[in-house]
Structure formats: structure tokens, C-alpha cells
Design a protein around this motif. Structure first.
Motif, PDB file in Angstrom:
ATOM      1  N   ASP A  51       0.827  -1.207   0.000  1.00 38.69           N
ATOM      2  CA  ASP A  51       0.000   0.000   0.000  1.00 38.69           C
ATOM      3  C   ASP A  51       0.862   1.259   0.000  1.00 38.69           C
ATOM      4  N   GLN A  52       1.933   1.263   0.780  1.00 37.46           N
ATOM      5  CA  GLN A  52       2.831   2.420   0.797  1.00 37.46           C
ATOM      6  C   GLN A  52       3.490   2.616  -0.563  1.00 37.46           C
ATOM      7  N   LEU A  53       3.890   1.533  -1.186  1.00 37.91           N
ATOM      8  CA  LEU A  53       4.513   1.642  -2.506  1.00 37.91           C
ATOM      9  C   LEU A  53       3.525   2.136  -3.562  1.00 37.91           C
ATOM     10  N   LEU A  54       2.268   1.713  -3.458  1.00 38.75           N
ATOM     11  CA  LEU A  54       1.264   2.187  -4.408  1.00 38.75           C
ATOM     12  C   LEU A  54       1.008   3.680  -4.230  1.00 38.75           C
ATOM     13  N   MET A  55       0.973   4.149  -2.978  1.00 40.82           N
ATOM     14  CA  MET A  55       0.788   5.587  -2.743  1.00 40.82           C
ATOM     15  C   MET A  55       1.984   6.375  -3.275  1.00 40.82           C
ATOM     16  N   GLU A  56       3.183   5.847  -3.081  1.00 42.81           N
ATOM     17  CA  GLU A  56       4.378   6.501  -3.609  1.00 42.81           C
ATOM     18  C   GLU A  56       4.351   6.524  -5.132  1.00 42.81           C
ATOM     19  N   GLN A  57       3.887   5.441  -5.735  1.00 41.60           N
ATOM     20  CA  GLN A  57       3.787   5.385  -7.194  1.00 41.60           C
ATOM     21  C   GLN A  57       2.798   6.436  -7.705  1.00 41.60           C
ATOM     22  N   GLU A  58       1.664   6.570  -7.047  1.00 40.42           N
ATOM     23  CA  GLU A  58       0.682   7.579  -7.455  1.00 40.42           C
ATOM     24  C   GLU A  58       1.260   8.983  -7.327  1.00 40.42           C
ATOM     25  N   ARG A  59       1.990   9.232  -6.224  1.00 42.29           N
ATOM     26  CA  ARG A  59       2.596  10.551  -6.032  1.00 42.29           C
ATOM     27  C   ARG A  59       3.617  10.842  -7.130  1.00 42.29           C
ATOM     28  N   LEU A  60       4.418   9.837  -7.470  1.00 36.82           N
ATOM     29  CA  LEU A  60       5.419  10.028  -8.520  1.00 36.82           C
ATOM     30  C   LEU A  60       4.773  10.205  -9.896  1.00 36.82           C
ATOM     31  N   GLU A  61       3.664   9.524 -10.141  1.00 34.26           N
ATOM     32  CA  GLU A  61       2.969   9.702 -11.420  1.00 34.26           C
ATOM     33  C   GLU A  61       2.410  11.117 -11.546  1.00 34.26           C
ATOM     34  N   VAL A  62       1.869  11.649 -10.447  1.00 39.87           N
ATOM     35  CA  VAL A  62       1.368  13.026 -10.473  1.00 39.87           C
ATOM     36  C   VAL A  62       2.522  13.996 -10.727  1.00 39.87           C
ATOM     37  N   GLU A  63       3.629  13.775 -10.047  1.00 39.52           N
ATOM     38  CA  GLU A  63       4.794  14.631 -10.263  1.00 39.52           C
ATOM     39  C   GLU A  63       5.289  14.529 -11.700  1.00 39.52           C
ATOM     40  N   TRP A  64       5.288  13.322 -12.257  1.00 44.37           N
ATOM     41  CA  TRP A  64       5.716  13.122 -13.646  1.00 44.37           C
ATOM     42  C   TRP A  64       4.805  13.882 -14.609  1.00 44.37           C
ATOM     43  N   ARG A  65       3.491  13.801 -14.387  1.00 44.19           N
ATOM     44  CA  ARG A  65       2.563  14.540 -15.256  1.00 44.19           C
ATOM     45  C   ARG A  65       2.793  16.041 -15.158  1.00 44.19           C
ATOM     46  N   ASN A  66       3.048  16.531 -13.943  1.00 43.47           N
ATOM     47  CA  ASN A  66       3.323  17.959 -13.777  1.00 43.47           C
ATOM     48  C   ASN A  66       4.613  18.354 -14.498  1.00 43.47           C
ATOM     49  N   GLN A  67       5.614  17.490 -14.432  1.00 44.40           N
ATOM     50  CA  GLN A  67       6.866  17.773 -15.135  1.00 44.40           C
ATOM     51  C   GLN A  67       6.647  17.799 -16.645  1.00 44.40           C
ATOM     52  N   LEU A  68       5.831  16.876 -17.146  1.00 36.73           N
ATOM     53  CA  LEU A  68       5.534  16.872 -18.580  1.00 36.73           C
ATOM     54  C   LEU A  68       4.800  18.135 -19.002  1.00 36.73           C
ATOM     55  N   LEU A  69       3.844  18.567 -18.174  1.00 34.93           N
ATOM     56  CA  LEU A  69       3.121  19.800 -18.486  1.00 34.93           C
ATOM     57  C   LEU A  69       4.056  21.001 -18.484  1.00 34.93           C
ATOM     58  N   GLU A  70       4.947  21.043 -17.515  1.00 33.36           N
ATOM     59  CA  GLU A  70       5.905  22.147 -17.447  1.00 33.36           C
ATOM     60  C   GLU A  70       6.832  22.121 -18.661  1.00 33.36           C
ATOM     61  N   GLU A  71       7.287  20.940 -19.022  1.00 35.33           N
ATOM     62  CA  GLU A  71       8.155  20.822 -20.193  1.00 35.33           C
ATOM     63  C   GLU A  71       7.416  21.264 -21.450  1.00 35.33           C
ATOM     64  N   TYR A  72       6.164  20.874 -21.572  1.00 36.21           N
ATOM     65  CA  TYR A  72       5.370  21.262 -22.745  1.00 36.21           C
ATOM     66  C   TYR A  72       5.192  22.775 -22.780  1.00 36.21           C
ATOM     67  N   ALA A  73       4.914  23.363 -21.629  1.00 38.69           N
ATOM     68  CA  ALA A  73       4.727  24.814 -21.580  1.00 38.69           C
ATOM     69  C   ALA A  73       6.012  25.539 -21.954  1.00 38.69           C
ATOM     70  N   LEU A  74       7.140  25.066 -21.448  1.00 36.42           N
ATOM     71  CA  LEU A  74       8.412  25.710 -21.773  1.00 36.42           C
ATOM     72  C   LEU A  74       8.790  25.495 -23.235  1.00 36.42           C
ATOM     73  N   SER A  75       8.530  24.320 -23.756  1.00 33.41           N
ATOM     74  CA  SER A  75       8.871  24.068 -25.158  1.00 33.41           C
ATOM     75  C   SER A  75       7.946  24.842 -26.091  1.00 33.41           C
ATOM     76  N   GLU A  76       6.729  25.091 -25.659  1.00 32.60           N
ATOM     77  CA  GLU A  76       5.796  25.872 -26.480  1.00 32.60           C
ATOM     78  C   GLU A  76       6.327  27.295 -26.642  1.00 32.60           C
TER      79      GLU A  76
END
Length: 103
Positions: A51-76
Motif C-alpha cells: 500500500d505504501q509503494l502504491l501511494m508513492e507510485q501515485e505521487r510520482l505519477e502526479v509529479e511526472w505529469r506535472n513535469q511533462l506539463l511544465e516541459e510542454y509549456a516551456l517548449s511551447e
């Protein structure tokens, strides 16, 4: 206590001859019960860790999506600047040509 030594000998003799099977079964049942307790505890610990690993995975996925959005915004922004340079021959003004407006 028992005062008759032949009675003690009889009890020991009965335990050795007749009591072997029940004693062995009792030890096996006790071992089985302790094994069940151990395996149950291990399972609960593993589930809690999972359960702890699944919560950590969800947190990292959210962070990854935010990083992708930031990268897209900067590349735009870089893309718009690149297109402006190529198609409109635009460039950033140097410090001599900048005009600062103040009130």
C-alpha cells in the motif's frame, strides 16, 4: 505427589507406548498454529508495504505529469520564439534598442 513407583513407571510406559501419537499430533498442531500466526503477520506486513509503494507510485505519477506539463509549456514558448525568428525574421532587441516605460 505419587508415592507408588510402579504407578510412575506405568504412566511413563503408557506415555511411551500409547501416548506417542497424541503427543506428536499435539506438537504438529501447535507448530501449525504458530506457522499460521507467522504467515498472517508476514502477509499483513507485505500488504502494508505494498500500500505504501502504491501511494508513492501515485505521487510520482502526479509529479511526472506535472513535469511533462511544465516541459510542454516551456517548449511551447521556445517553439513560438523559433517560429517568430524563422518566418517573421524577428529577434530579441539588444540593450541599446530597448525602451523602458515608467510612470
Amino acid at each position: 505427589m505419587l508415592s507408588n513407583p510402579s504407578l510412575i513407571k506405568q504412566i511413563i510406559h503408557d506415555f511411551i507406548t500409547v501416548g506417542k501419537v497424541p503427543s506428536i499430533l499435539f506438537i504438529l498442531i501447535l507448530f501449525s498454529a504458530l506457522s499460521i500466526v507467522y504467515v498472517t503477520e508476514q502477509t499483513r506486513t507485505t500488504i502494508a508495504n505494498n500500500d505504501q509503494l502504491l501511494m508513492e507510485q501515485e505521487r510520482l505519477e502526479v509529479e511526472w505529469r506535472n513535469q511533462l506539463l511544465e516541459e510542454y509549456a516551456l517548449s511551447e514558448h521556445s517553439r513560438v520564439e523559433s517560429m517568430a525568428r524563422k518566418s517573421q525574421n524577428m529577434r530579441r532587441p539588444d540593450s541599446k534598442r530597448e525602451i523602458i516605460v515608467s510612470r
